[in-house]
Design a protein around this motif. Structure first.
Motif, PDB file in Angstrom:
ATOM      1  N   ASP A   1      23.401   6.653 -67.508  1.00 56.18           N
ATOM      2  CA  ASP A   1      22.153   7.281 -67.942  1.00 56.18           C
ATOM      3  C   ASP A   1      21.305   7.885 -66.825  1.00 56.18           C
ATOM      4  O   ASP A   1      20.119   8.117 -66.989  1.00 56.18           O
TER       5      ASP A   1
ATOM      6  N   GLY B   1      21.958  13.669 -79.924  1.00 57.74           N
ATOM      7  CA  GLY B   1      23.174  13.085 -79.345  1.00 57.74           C
ATOM      8  C   GLY B   1      22.970  12.632 -77.918  1.00 57.74           C
ATOM      9  O   GLY B   1      21.874  12.695 -77.367  1.00 57.74           O
ATOM     10  N   SER B   2      24.068  12.169 -77.311  1.00 50.38           N
ATOM     11  CA  SER B   2      24.092  11.915 -75.869  1.00 50.38           C
ATOM     12  C   SER B   2      24.610  13.197 -75.221  1.00 50.38           C
ATOM     13  O   SER B   2      25.235  14.032 -75.902  1.00 50.38           O
TER      14      SER B   2
ATOM     15  N   HIS C   1      31.073   2.468 -75.066  1.00 46.85           N
ATOM     16  CA  HIS C   1      29.727   2.981 -75.349  1.00 46.85           C
ATOM     17  C   HIS C   1      29.165   3.545 -74.047  1.00 46.85           C
ATOM     18  O   HIS C   1      29.101   2.835 -73.039  1.00 46.85           O
TER      19      HIS C   1
ATOM     20  N   GLY D   1      25.760   9.358 -70.960  1.00 44.55           N
ATOM     21  CA  GLY D   1      24.997   8.570 -71.923  1.00 44.55           C
ATOM     22  C   GLY D   1      23.540   8.987 -72.047  1.00 44.55           C
ATOM     23  O   GLY D   1      22.799   8.428 -72.867  1.00 44.55           O
TER      24      GLY D   1
ATOM     25  N   HIS E   1      20.296  10.519 -73.265  1.00 42.29           N
ATOM     26  CA  HIS E   1      19.872  10.993 -74.591  1.00 42.29           C
ATOM     27  C   HIS E   1      19.497  12.467 -74.437  1.00 42.29           C
ATOM     28  O   HIS E   1      18.616  12.809 -73.642  1.00 42.29           O
TER      29      HIS E   1
ATOM     30  N   ARG F   1      26.124   4.569 -73.222  1.00 39.34           N
ATOM     31  CA  ARG F   1      24.660   4.561 -73.027  1.00 39.34           C
ATOM     32  C   ARG F   1      24.206   4.237 -71.595  1.00 39.34           C
ATOM     33  O   ARG F   1      23.191   4.749 -71.120  1.00 39.34           O
TER      34      ARG F   1
ATOM     35  N   ALA G   1      25.695   8.659 -78.758  1.00 36.84           N
ATOM     36  CA  ALA G   1      24.525   8.235 -79.528  1.00 36.84           C
ATOM     37  C   ALA G   1      24.870   8.000 -80.988  1.00 36.84           C
ATOM     38  O   ALA G   1      23.989   7.686 -81.792  1.00 36.84           O
TER      39      ALA G   1
ATOM     40  N   TYR H   1      24.403   1.350 -83.862  1.00 38.45           N
ATOM     41  CA  TYR H   1      24.645   2.356 -82.821  1.00 38.45           C
ATOM     42  C   TYR H   1      24.862   3.749 -83.396  1.00 38.45           C
ATOM     43  O   TYR H   1      25.266   4.652 -82.684  1.00 38.45           O
ATOM     44  N   THR H   2      24.670   3.910 -84.714  1.00 37.67           N
ATOM     45  CA  THR H   2      24.868   5.238 -85.311  1.00 37.67           C
ATOM     46  C   THR H   2      23.558   5.665 -85.985  1.00 37.67           C
ATOM     47  O   THR H   2      22.814   4.819 -86.495  1.00 37.67           O
ATOM     48  N   THR H   3      23.307   6.972 -86.012  1.00 36.84           N
ATOM     49  CA  THR H   3      22.040   7.446 -86.581  1.00 36.84           C
ATOM     50  C   THR H   3      22.015   7.281 -88.097  1.00 36.84           C
ATOM     51  O   THR H   3      20.941   7.227 -88.689  1.00 36.84           O
TER      52      THR H   3
ATOM     53  N   SER I   1      25.560  10.057 -83.378  1.00 37.72           N
ATOM     54  CA  SER I   1      24.883  10.948 -84.331  1.00 37.72           C
ATOM     55  C   SER I   1      25.848  11.893 -85.031  1.00 37.72           C
ATOM     56  O   SER I   1      25.426  12.748 -85.799  1.00 37.72           O
TER      57      SER I   1
END
Ligand SMILES: Cc1cc2nc3c(=O)[nH]c(=O)nc-3n(C[C@H](O)[C@H](O)[C@H](O)COP(=O)(O)OP(=O)(O)OC[C@H]3O[C@@H](n4cnc5c(N)ncnc54)[C@H](O)[C@@H]3O)c2cc1C
Length: 300
Positions: A89, A130-131, A84, A104, A106, A86, A67, A27-29, A69
């Protein structure tokens, strides 16, 4: 700890998605990070509030993940709840350049959708991976772009006070920081954008994306800029002056393209990234008498 298990049972009964010991690396860039004791993915403001009510009642710590990042999660992972965002959205375009979007969403997707409708304001931020909630919380920015002036209102949920609506001008946006954070979680945002020709906005967005590709590492595992720019200087330039591009520690290295990025090919551990940050910070302190502050958030 009984708390997270009791919360998980309650969430399962209410059919709110939650996952035990979920590895955060995916879940991390930067693709690093041990498990979250309980990862919860609310789909609505009501579900988000319900999770926070349970966490408060059980005195279980809560962290928010967009996100991923801008976070570095320790190899051992984190206890408690990781919320989380996400699944928050939804994007809704309204009259008069108003856009309502979930935390969430993107951010690059939002920028592209707004651009296609000829809505101007976000295009310089197209490369921020990021989100929307993370962009607000970090007050992320690029070139002349900054999200603060475009925020009309925010629906947030406070851990201590429940859901509330904040007017854009009541929010404190500072350099890579804002009023949001652990106690105040962004759920929905309403932005006000300027109406223009889609083709003109698109040309500007593409120009920013091209410039980013020329000046930053792309397609590699990273958390973006490691350090905030100190007053009147560029952290990347300071590291470059010290000849640190390409400097490595184990599997982690300073990017050859941009000295404020730490990158790796997939095998680095969080501990190596943290040690490398320490080495770099100490050299800058000793050799340039500048104290660097990290931009990334570390979770342990
Ligand atoms: C390749 C690359 C390029 C980048 N370029 C830029 C750039 O040009 N400019 C820039 O400013 N940044 C840049 N970043 C950093 C990063 O993308 C931004 O900081 C972004 O805003 C983080 O959003 P996120 O959703 O990933 O947040 P996360 O990393 O998930 O979280 C960051 C922090 O925000 C909190 N948070 C996240 N969502 C919420 C929420 N809904 N409510 C409350 N708190 C929340 C988290 O708890 C955490 O403390 C870059 C990163 C990468 C990897």
């Amino acid at each position: 700890m009984g708390g997270p298990n009791r919360i998980a049972r309650e969430l399962e009964a209410r059919e709110i998605p939650c996952f035990h010991e979920e590895k955060l690396a995916r879940y991390t860039t930067i693709r690093i990070g041990g498990p979250a004791e309980l990862l919860v993915r609310p789909r609505t403001v009501e579900e988000l509030s319900a999770v926070l009510d349970l966490a408060r009642a059980e005195d279980v710590p809560v962290r928010v993940l967009g996100a991923g990042s801008n976070v570095l999660v320790s190899d051992a992972g984190v206890r408690g709840i990781v919320l989380h965002t996400r699944a928050l959205d939804e994007i809704r375009f309204e009259e008069g350049g108003l856009v309502q979007a979930g935390a969430g969403v993107h951010f690059p997707t939002l920028v592209r959708k707004a651009t296609a409708k000829g809505l101007r304001g976000l295009e310089a931020g197209v490369g921020i991976p990021g989100s929307l909630g993370g962009v607000l919380t970090m007050n992320a920015g690029a070139y002349q772009f900054s999200i603060g002036p475009l925020v009309h209102e925010v629906v947030a949920v406070s851990l201590s006070r429940g859901p509330l609506t904040l007017a854009g001008d009541a929010i404190d946006f500072r350099y890579r920081a804002s009023s949001f954070g652990r106690d105040l979680i962004v759920a929905h945002v309403r932005l006000v954008l300027a109406e223009d020709e889609p083709r003109a906005v698109r040309a500007d967005m593409d120009k920013h994306m091209r410039f980013r590709k020329e000046t930053q590492p792309v397609g590699v595992k990273s958390s973006g800029c490691i350090f905030k720019n100190p007053e009147g200087a560029s952290a990347g330039k300071l590291l470059d002056e010290l000849g640190l591009k390409g400097f490595r520690l184990g599997e982690a290295r300073i990017s050859e393209v941009h000295a404020n990025f730490i990158v790796h090919d997939g095998a680095a551990r969080a501990s190596e990234i943290l040690d490398l940050i320490d080495i770099v910070r100490t050299r800058v302190r000793k050799e340039l008498s500048v104290e660097l502050e990290t931009e990334i958030m570390t979770w342990n």
